[in-house]
Design a protein around this motif. Structure first.
Motif, short mmCIF file in Angstrom:
data_model
loop_
_atom_site.label_atom_id
_atom_site.label_comp_id
_atom_site.label_asym_id
_atom_site.label_seq_id
_atom_site.Cartn_x
_atom_site.Cartn_y
_atom_site.Cartn_z
N UNK A 38 4.73 -11.80 -4.27
CA UNK A 38 5.22 -10.37 -4.34
C UNK A 38 4.53 -9.82 -5.43
N UNK A 39 3.75 -8.83 -5.61
CA UNK A 39 2.47 -9.05 -6.55
C UNK A 39 2.74 -7.16 -6.61
N UNK A 40 1.82 -6.96 -8.10
CA UNK A 40 1.91 -6.00 -8.62
C UNK A 40 0.53 -5.45 -8.49
N UNK B 270 15.00 -1.27 3.07
CA UNK B 270 13.58 -1.66 2.69
C UNK B 270 13.72 -3.78 2.21
N UNK B 271 14.64 -3.90 1.82
CA UNK B 271 14.49 -4.62 1.18
C UNK B 271 15.40 -5.89 2.39
N UNK B 272 15.92 -5.28 2.90
CA UNK B 272 16.66 -5.94 4.61
C UNK B 272 15.59 -6.02 5.97
N UNK C 54 6.00 -2.42 0.12
CA UNK C 54 7.13 -2.81 0.55
C UNK C 54 7.08 -1.28 -0.41
N UNK C 55 6.33 -1.14 -1.33
CA UNK C 55 6.35 0.53 -1.41
C UNK C 55 4.82 1.52 -1.58
N UNK C 56 4.33 2.37 -0.97
CA UNK C 56 3.49 2.92 -0.97
C UNK C 56 2.77 3.37 -2.14
N UNK C 57 1.88 3.10 -2.64
CA UNK C 57 0.79 3.23 -4.20
C UNK C 57 -0.21 4.35 -3.88
N UNK C 58 0.12 5.49 -5.55
CA UNK C 58 0.32 6.02 -5.66
C UNK C 58 -0.63 6.98 -5.38
N UNK C 59 -2.22 5.60 -5.56
CA UNK C 59 -3.63 6.02 -5.45
C UNK C 59 -3.88 5.57 -3.86
N UNK C 60 -4.77 6.29 -3.10
CA UNK C 60 -4.38 5.89 -1.83
C UNK C 60 -6.59 4.93 -1.83
N UNK C 61 -7.16 4.79 -2.59
CA UNK C 61 -7.67 3.95 -2.35
C UNK C 61 -6.76 2.08 -2.76
N UNK C 62 -5.52 2.72 -3.51
CA UNK C 62 -5.21 1.06 -4.05
C UNK C 62 -4.71 0.91 -2.51
N UNK C 63 -4.50 1.37 -2.14
CA UNK C 63 -3.37 1.44 0.10
C UNK C 63 -5.02 0.03 -0.27
N UNK C 64 -6.19 1.20 0.04
CA UNK C 64 -7.46 0.27 1.01
C UNK C 64 -8.00 -0.70 -0.21
N UNK C 65 -7.13 -1.41 -1.08
CA UNK C 65 -7.44 -2.38 -1.43
C UNK C 65 -6.95 -3.40 -1.14
N UNK C 66 -5.13 -2.83 -1.42
CA UNK C 66 -4.29 -3.96 -0.74
C UNK C 66 -4.42 -3.85 0.95
N UNK D 124 -11.91 -11.80 9.94
CA UNK D 124 -10.72 -12.64 10.95
C UNK D 124 -9.16 -11.69 11.11
N UNK D 125 -8.65 -11.67 12.06
CA UNK D 125 -7.70 -10.43 11.99
C UNK D 125 -6.69 -10.51 11.25
N UNK D 126 -5.70 -9.66 11.41
CA UNK D 126 -4.28 -9.62 10.29
C UNK D 126 -4.11 -8.29 10.41
N UNK D 127 -2.67 -8.04 9.71
CA UNK D 127 -1.61 -7.36 9.76
C UNK D 127 -1.42 -6.87 8.66
N UNK D 128 -1.03 -5.45 8.89
CA UNK D 128 -1.17 -5.08 7.09
C UNK D 128 0.09 -3.79 7.65
N UNK D 129 1.96 -3.82 7.21
CA UNK D 129 3.16 -3.56 7.76
C UNK D 129 3.19 -2.55 5.91
N UNK D 130 3.76 -1.38 6.69
CA UNK D 130 3.83 -0.44 4.92
C UNK D 130 5.43 -0.24 5.90
#
Length: 309
Positions: A193-195, A125-127, A213-225, A234-240
């Motif tokens: 890099x944030x928690x 993941x880091x690489x 970098x890691x998926x959250x255990x709470x699916x709603x947290x994913x939406x907030x992220x 505006x446009x944006x990109x979300x990579x998991x």
């Protein structure tokens, strides 16, 4: 007055002068009340903000202790970005005949956020993160990670790779947090890099990309992220970056968002890890050998028999 984790004696001095409104974290508020530095006997209004986060992070016991110390005759207001059943059940124990108000959700452009999910080995993941940042030449990248220790470790790896990076988590004091976030906003720091502790407090204009970098255990947290990008139309990109061990989290996110989320391969990063089957990898006879080893009483028993010369 704003009570947070700074010098307590200084806060006591300010409180002795008098106050009308106090904004506090649960832990510090409990300490000051217990030390009789803060008299809450005349409180008429109490506001619980980010209630779902306080419940999720285990602060609800502290919230209950605070409520019990307040006058029974008061107005209680509870604010939450989400309202899961667990929070609804807790709220019923604190509120009397509450009025529920739901703010109208913002109309989101369906294509505002391009969501991309890559299946990679956990150890790669880091690489893979470094590769994506350099390959796409993103000027600002907000990376979400689960634990603060992991955030610091990842920050060191990115810095070693020549990327300016900083970590933002609960171990940083308020001054450090504000300075780090300001450096990121001014693009003096390329990767933040944030928690999840600070996920909702981060607002950066025109943030181009968010990476899980890691998926959250709470699916709603994913939406907030991912909502930190593609703001104000505006446009944006979300990579998991997803490994086999996060399959359950991904399934929960798919269910919550009603989106398919097909995992893609990332060029240069072949997946060699195998999905867990739930079976114990140790062979039965290995278990028996281990039990025999545990029954050894003396070091002599570990030595083979010497042959006579």
């Amino acid at each position: 007055m704003y009570l947070r984790w700074v010098d307590k004696e200084q806060q006591k001095a300010h409180l002795s002068i008098g106050w009308e409104v106090v904004v506090a974290t649960p832990g510090r508020l409990i300490e000051l009340v217990a030390e009789q530095a803060l008299d809450v006997s005349m409180v008429s209004n109490v506001v619980l903000d980010e209630a779902d986060r306080m419940l999720e992070m285990g602060f609800w016991t502290d919230v209950q202790r605070i409520i019990q110390s307040l006058p029974e005759q008061r107005q209680t207001l509870l604010f939450s970005a989400t309202f899961p059943q667990a929070l609804e059940d807790k709220a019923k124990t604190l509120l009397s005949s509450p009025v529920f108000i739901e703010a109208q959700k913002e109309a989101k452009n369906e294509g505002a956020i391009e969501e991309i999910l890559y299946l990679v080995n956990k150890g790669s993941k880091a690489k893979a993160l470094i590769d994506q940042i350099t390959r796409n030449d993103w000027s600002q990248v907000l990376v979400f990670i689960g634990a603060k220790d992991n955030a610091d470790a990842l920050c060191k790896k990115l810095s070693k790779a020549g990327l300016s990076a900083a970590a933002l988590h609960g171990n940083k004091n308020q001054a450090e947090r504000e300075a780090t976030l300001e450096s990121f906003k001014q693009q003096k720091v390329r990767v933040l890099i944030a928690t999840d502790l600070l996920a909702r407090g981060i607002h950066v204009e025109s943030l181009p990309v968010v990476i899980n970098f890691e998926l959250p255990s709470n699916p709603e947290t994913y939406v907030h992220r991912i909502g930190r990008t593609a703001r104000a139309g505006q446009q944006g990109v979300a990579v998991s970056l997803v490994c086999h061990g996060e399959t359950e989290y991904l399934d929960a996110i798919r269910k919550t968002t009603s989106r398919e989320f097909v995992l893609k391969e990332l060029g240069g990063f072949p997946v060699t890890d195998k999905p867990s089957t739930g079976e114990n990898k140790r062979a039965p006879r290995d278990k028996q050998a281990n039990r025999r080893t545990q029954r050894k009483k003396s070091i002599k028993q570990f030595q083979g028999k010497n042959k006579r010369s």
